[in-house]
Scaffold this active site. Structure first.
Site, PDB file in Angstrom:
ATOM      1  N   ASP A   8       0.801  -1.235   0.000  1.00 15.45           N
ATOM      2  CA  ASP A   8       0.000   0.000   0.000  1.00 15.45           C
ATOM      3  C   ASP A   8       0.834   1.287   0.000  1.00 15.45           C
ATOM      4  O   ASP A   8       0.566   2.206   0.781  1.00 15.45           O
ATOM      5  CB  ASP A   8      -0.948   0.015   1.203  1.00 15.45           C
ATOM      6  CG  ASP A   8      -1.932  -1.137   1.207  1.00 15.45           C
ATOM      7  OD1 ASP A   8      -1.918  -1.938   0.256  1.00 15.45           O
ATOM      8  OD2 ASP A   8      -2.716  -1.232   2.174  1.00 15.45           O
ATOM      9  N   LYS A 106      -7.105  -4.981  -2.825  1.00 19.99           N
ATOM     10  CA  LYS A 106      -7.858  -5.440  -1.662  1.00 19.99           C
ATOM     11  C   LYS A 106      -8.810  -4.348  -1.200  1.00 19.99           C
ATOM     12  O   LYS A 106      -8.672  -3.190  -1.594  1.00 19.99           O
ATOM     13  CB  LYS A 106      -6.901  -5.828  -0.527  1.00 19.99           C
ATOM     14  CG  LYS A 106      -5.976  -4.707  -0.067  1.00 19.99           C
ATOM     15  CD  LYS A 106      -4.869  -5.244   0.827  1.00 19.99           C
ATOM     16  CE  LYS A 106      -3.965  -4.161   1.352  1.00 19.99           C
ATOM     17  NZ  LYS A 106      -4.603  -3.250   2.319  1.00 19.99           N
ATOM     18  N   CYS A 151      -1.648  -2.819   7.850  1.00 23.97           N
ATOM     19  CA  CYS A 151      -1.603  -3.667   6.663  1.00 23.97           C
ATOM     20  C   CYS A 151      -0.304  -4.451   6.518  1.00 23.97           C
ATOM     21  O   CYS A 151      -0.317  -5.587   6.049  1.00 23.97           O
ATOM     22  CB  CYS A 151      -1.883  -2.830   5.422  1.00 23.97           C
ATOM     23  SG  CYS A 151      -3.557  -2.131   5.449  1.00 23.97           S
TER      24      CYS A 151
END
Length: 202
Positions: A8, A106, A151
């Site tokens: 990310d 996601k 994450c």
């Protein structure tokens, strides 16, 4: 064979983003530098619909960062971030991403959040990342990116559960909170994840 998973590295998680991680920009040159050390580089990308139920804007009478029950799972209510096809969801242009062979998106199901790059938070849907790594004969995974205590942490925990020798690159990630990072590191060590604090150890 070893893989780097870059989690990310998107504008909304970087400094000045909608859900900015403190001092996050400083990890970009570090990730650029270490990428050639790996046989494979893959990335995850938060990719939410505009009305994702993890957004505080979807819940009247709640505040940002409240913890609620969302369809049977604990859910932090986040600012709107990483909405599909918006600049905030894009990868940083400072990141040299041309070596990334595959991107695993996601958080696309509006009813459930997805911190890990492997599964959603309820493990109801598999992103296909495990199968991809197995297909590429990867035995070791090294995880960097944002945010360390969310994450990156959840991705590392799912990686070791899937049977990969897993390394958390502490020097190539930043956390939302130091307390959260300390707790995450303790949990990872308990599960056999190796914490690497310096690129010289790669």
């Amino acid at each position: 064979m070893k893989a780097l998973i870059v989690v990310d590295l998107q504008n909304d998680f970087l400094e000045d983003g909608a859900l900015a991680v403190p001092d996050s920009n400083k990890i970009i040159p570090i990730i650029n530098e270490i990428q050639p050390y790996f046989d494979l580089v893959v990335a995850t990308q938060d990719w939410h619909p505009h009305n994702h139920q993890s957004f505080v804007t979807e819940h009247a009478h709640h505040n940002t960062y409240d913890l609620i029950d969302l369809h049977g799972l604990p859910q932090v209510l986040w600012p709107v971030h990483c909405v599909q096809n918006t600049p905030g969801a894009d990868f940083s242009t400072a990141w040299d991403s041309k070596c990334v062979e595959a991107i695993f998106r996601k958080g696309m199901d509006r009813t459930i959040d997805s911190y890990s790059g492997f599964f959603d938070n309820g493990k109801r849907k598999d992103t296909g990342l495990t199968a991809y790594l197995v297909g590429r004969q990867i035995k070791e995974v090294y995880i960097a990116g944002l945010a360390a205590d969310f994450c990156v942490y959840y991705s590392a925990m799912d990686a070791v559960a899937a049977g990969f020798k897993t390394y958390f690159l502490n020097f190539a990630t930043q956390a939302i909170s130091e307390a959260g990072l300390e707790e995450a590191r303790s949990m990872m060590i308990e599960k056999g994840i190796t914490i690497i604090n310096d690129k010289a150890a790669l």
